[in-house]
Design a protein around this motif. Structure first.
Motif, PDB file in Angstrom:
ATOM      1  N   ALA A 176      60.737  35.760  40.255  1.00 57.75           N
ATOM      2  CA  ALA A 176      59.763  35.005  39.352  1.00 57.75           C
ATOM      3  C   ALA A 176      59.557  35.908  37.715  1.00 57.75           C
ATOM      4  N   ARG A 177      59.120  35.057  36.769  1.00 60.50           N
ATOM      5  CA  ARG A 177      58.928  35.843  35.641  1.00 60.50           C
ATOM      6  C   ARG A 177      57.545  36.404  35.722  1.00 60.50           C
ATOM      7  N   PRO A 178      57.135  37.053  34.953  1.00 61.12           N
ATOM      8  CA  PRO A 178      56.003  38.115  35.132  1.00 61.12           C
ATOM      9  C   PRO A 178      54.615  37.029  35.185  1.00 61.12           C
ATOM     10  N   TRP A 179      54.622  36.049  34.051  1.00 61.13           N
ATOM     11  CA  TRP A 179      53.433  35.185  33.956  1.00 61.13           C
ATOM     12  C   TRP A 179      53.376  34.169  35.317  1.00 61.13           C
ATOM     13  N   LYS A 180      54.528  33.994  35.683  1.00 60.60           N
ATOM     14  CA  LYS A 180      54.821  33.188  36.891  1.00 60.60           C
ATOM     15  C   LYS A 180      54.048  33.905  38.172  1.00 60.60           C
ATOM     16  N   ALA A 181      54.633  35.164  38.467  1.00 61.22           N
ATOM     17  CA  ALA A 181      54.162  36.206  39.446  1.00 61.22           C
ATOM     18  C   ALA A 181      52.479  36.301  39.467  1.00 61.22           C
ATOM     19  N   ILE A 182      51.972  36.188  37.912  1.00 59.12           N
ATOM     20  CA  ILE A 182      50.542  36.579  37.963  1.00 59.12           C
ATOM     21  C   ILE A 182      49.535  35.131  38.375  1.00 59.12           C
ATOM     22  N   ALA A 183      50.228  33.997  37.987  1.00 57.77           N
ATOM     23  CA  ALA A 183      49.743  32.729  38.218  1.00 57.77           C
ATOM     24  C   ALA A 183      49.838  32.297  39.628  1.00 57.77           C
ATOM     25  N   GLN A 184      50.813  32.748  40.413  1.00 60.64           N
ATOM     26  CA  GLN A 184      51.085  32.202  41.831  1.00 60.64           C
ATOM     27  C   GLN A 184      50.806  33.386  42.852  1.00 60.64           C
ATOM     28  N   VAL A 185      50.589  34.622  42.312  1.00 59.83           N
ATOM     29  CA  VAL A 185      50.278  35.633  43.353  1.00 59.83           C
ATOM     30  C   VAL A 185      48.868  36.354  42.962  1.00 59.83           C
ATOM     31  N   THR A 186      48.875  36.667  41.672  1.00 63.32           N
ATOM     32  CA  THR A 186      47.666  37.686  41.477  1.00 63.32           C
ATOM     33  C   THR A 186      46.330  36.817  41.315  1.00 63.32           C
ATOM     34  N   LEU A 187      46.554  35.798  40.659  1.00 59.41           N
ATOM     35  CA  LEU A 187      45.250  34.859  40.501  1.00 59.41           C
ATOM     36  C   LEU A 187      44.647  34.500  41.607  1.00 59.41           C
ATOM     37  N   PRO A 188      45.712  33.848  42.685  1.00 62.27           N
ATOM     38  CA  PRO A 188      44.958  33.044  43.895  1.00 62.27           C
ATOM     39  C   PRO A 188      44.417  34.278  44.637  1.00 62.27           C
ATOM     40  N   LEU A 189      45.097  35.649  44.856  1.00 61.42           N
ATOM     41  CA  LEU A 189      44.251  36.597  45.559  1.00 61.42           C
ATOM     42  C   LEU A 189      43.179  37.015  44.817  1.00 61.42           C
ATOM     43  N   ALA A 190      42.815  36.963  43.573  1.00 66.24           N
ATOM     44  CA  ALA A 190      41.681  37.420  42.898  1.00 66.24           C
ATOM     45  C   ALA A 190      40.800  36.388  42.506  1.00 66.24           C
ATOM     46  N   ARG A 191      40.851  35.124  43.087  1.00 64.06           N
ATOM     47  CA  ARG A 191      40.096  34.134  42.704  1.00 64.06           C
ATOM     48  C   ARG A 191      38.494  34.054  43.394  1.00 64.06           C
ATOM     49  N   THR A 192      38.280  34.881  44.128  1.00 66.36           N
ATOM     50  CA  THR A 192      37.003  35.185  44.598  1.00 66.36           C
ATOM     51  C   THR A 192      36.288  36.027  43.505  1.00 66.36           C
ATOM     52  N   GLY A 193      37.073  36.992  42.872  1.00 67.35           N
ATOM     53  CA  GLY A 193      36.197  37.798  42.047  1.00 67.35           C
ATOM     54  C   GLY A 193      35.917  36.851  40.728  1.00 67.35           C
ATOM     55  N   ILE A 194      36.979  36.262  40.122  1.00 71.25           N
ATOM     56  CA  ILE A 194      36.877  35.294  38.877  1.00 71.25           C
ATOM     57  C   ILE A 194      35.788  34.374  39.045  1.00 71.25           C
ATOM     58  N   LEU A 195      35.816  33.635  40.383  1.00 71.14           N
ATOM     59  CA  LEU A 195      34.616  32.556  40.381  1.00 71.14           C
ATOM     60  C   LEU A 195      33.242  33.174  40.636  1.00 71.14           C
ATOM     61  N   ALA A 196      33.167  34.605  41.208  1.00 70.84           N
ATOM     62  CA  ALA A 196      32.042  35.177  41.365  1.00 70.84           C
ATOM     63  C   ALA A 196      31.566  35.601  39.778  1.00 70.84           C
ATOM     64  N   GLY A 197      32.313  36.114  39.021  1.00 68.68           N
ATOM     65  CA  GLY A 197      32.076  36.443  37.549  1.00 68.68           C
ATOM     66  C   GLY A 197      31.636  35.118  36.860  1.00 68.68           C
ATOM     67  N   ALA A 198      32.415  33.989  36.991  1.00 63.99           N
ATOM     68  CA  ALA A 198      32.226  32.964  36.453  1.00 63.99           C
ATOM     69  C   ALA A 198      30.656  32.296  36.701  1.00 63.99           C
ATOM     70  N   VAL A 199      30.246  32.448  37.949  1.00 67.22           N
ATOM     71  CA  VAL A 199      28.922  31.875  38.268  1.00 67.22           C
ATOM     72  C   VAL A 199      27.950  32.850  37.885  1.00 67.22           C
ATOM     73  N   PHE A 200      28.075  34.324  37.968  1.00 66.28           N
ATOM     74  CA  PHE A 200      27.228  35.307  37.369  1.00 66.28           C
ATOM     75  C   PHE A 200      27.075  34.943  35.760  1.00 66.28           C
ATOM     76  N   GLY A 201      28.183  34.746  35.120  1.00 67.75           N
ATOM     77  CA  GLY A 201      28.150  34.662  33.704  1.00 67.75           C
ATOM     78  C   GLY A 201      27.349  33.227  33.281  1.00 67.75           C
TER      79      GLY A 201
END
Length: 274
Positions: A176-201
Motif C-alpha cells: 500500500a502507498r503511504p496515503w492509502k495506508a493512512i486512509a484505510q488503516v490509521t484513519l478508521p482506527l482513529a475515527r473515535t478521536g476525530i469524531l469527538a474532536g469534531a463534536v467538541f469543536g
C-alpha cells in the motif's frame, strides 16, 4: 477522634460537596426552563403563576435571532469541517515526526486552548485587517477555525497513541502507498478521536462569544452575539427560551456522539478506535 468517626465525617463532607456541585449545575438550568414558559410580559417573582409558549413563539417570529442562528450554523459547520481536516493531518504528521522542536510546534498549535478568546479575537481582527479581509463571514470562519482546530488535533493525537505503528507498517509491507495506508488503516482506527474532536469543536464554535465579538460586522453576527446585544438593549425571557433550545441541542449532540462513537470510548476507556 477514632478512625471510624473520621471516615464517616470525610464521607459526609464528600457527599455534601458532590450534592452542592450538582445543585449548583442543575438549579440554574431548571430556573431557565421554568422561566421560558412564563406567561408574563416581564421578569417577575419566581416561580411564575401562569405558563405559555409566548417566548418560543417570539423567537420563531424574530428575524434578528434567525439571522444569527443561520450565521452560527454556517460558521460552526464550515469551521468544524476545515478544522477536522487540518487537525487530523497535523496530528498524524506530528505523531510520526522526530525533528527537533516537535514539542514546541505541537504546543504552539494547541495554544488557542489556553489563550483567552478576547486576545485571539483582537489578534485575528488585526491580522484580517492587514490582509484586507473586511467580510464578516470570512473573518468569523477564520477565527472559529483557530479555536476549533486544537480540539480535533488533541483528541486525534490521543487516539493515535493507542494505535500500534506495526499496523501502518504492515500495510506498507503489503504494497500500500503511504496515503492509502493512512486512509484505510490509521484513519478508521482513529475515527473515535476525530469524531469527538469534531463534536467538541462544533459546540465550541456555536457557543463562542469572545472571539465573535471582534469579528462580526453590522450585517453578519452569530446567535450568541445576537443574544448578548438583546440582553443589553431589551432584556426579556426570549433568552430563557433560547437557553432551553441550546440545552436540547447539546443533549442531541451527546446522544449522537454516543450512538456514533460511544461516550464510554470518548471519556472512559480512551479515544482510540474500538
Amino acid at each position: 477522634m477514632n478512625k471510624r468517626l473520621a471516615d464517616a465525617l470525610f464521607e459526609a463532607a464528600y457527599l455534601s460537596l458532590i450534592t452542592l456541585f450538582i445543585a449548583f449545575s442543575v438549579i440554574p438550568v431548571l430556573v431557565a426552563l421554568v422561566l421560558s414558559f412564563d406567561a408574563r410580559g416581564f421578569i417577575g417573582p419566581f416561580p411564575p403563576t401562569q405558563f405559555s409558549l409566548r417566548w418560543y413563539e417570539r423567537f420563531l417570529a424574530d428575524d434578528y435571532y434567525h439571522a444569527g442562528l443561520v450565521t452560527s450554523l454556517i460558521v460552526a459547520i464550515t469551521a468544524t469541517l476545515i478544522a477536522t481536516f487540518a487537525g487530523t493531518l497535523a496530528a498524524i504528521a506530528l505523531s510520526r515526526a522526530t525533528f527537533r522542536g516537535r514539542g514546541a510546534l505541537q504546543a504552539a498549535l494547541l495554544s488557542p486552548l489556553v489563550v483567552p478568546n478576547v486576545v485571539l479575537g483582537f489578534g485575528m481582527l488585526i491580522f484580517a485587517a492587514r490582509l484586507g479581509i473586511v467580510d464578516g463571514m470570512t473573518r468569523l470562519i477564520m477565527g472559529h477555525v483557530l479555536i476549533t482546530f486544537p480540539y480535533v488535533m488533541r483528541t486525534t493525537a490521543a487516539s493515535l497513541v493507542g494505535i500500534k505503528a506495526s499496523y501502518y507498517e504492515a500495510a506498507l509491507s503489503l504494497g500500500a502507498r503511504p496515503w492509502k495506508a493512512i486512509a484505510q488503516v490509521t484513519l478508521p482506527l482513529a475515527r473515535t478521536g476525530i469524531l469527538a474532536g469534531a463534536v467538541f469543536g462544533f459546540v465550541t464554535s456555536f457557543d463562542d462569544v469572545g472571539i465573535s465579538l471582534f469579528l462580526t460586522d453590522a450585517f453578519t453576527y452569530t446567535l450568541p452575539v445576537a443574544i448578548l446585544a438583546q440582553m443589553r438593549a431589551n432584556l426579556d425571557l426570549t433568552i430563557a427560551a433560547l437557553s432551553v433550545i441550546f440545552i436540547l441541542a447539546t443533549v442531541l449532540l451527546i446522544v449522537l456522539l454516543d450512538r456514533l462513537a460511544g461516550l464510554d470510548a470518548v471519556v472512559g476507556r480512551g479515544v482510540y478506535g474500538r
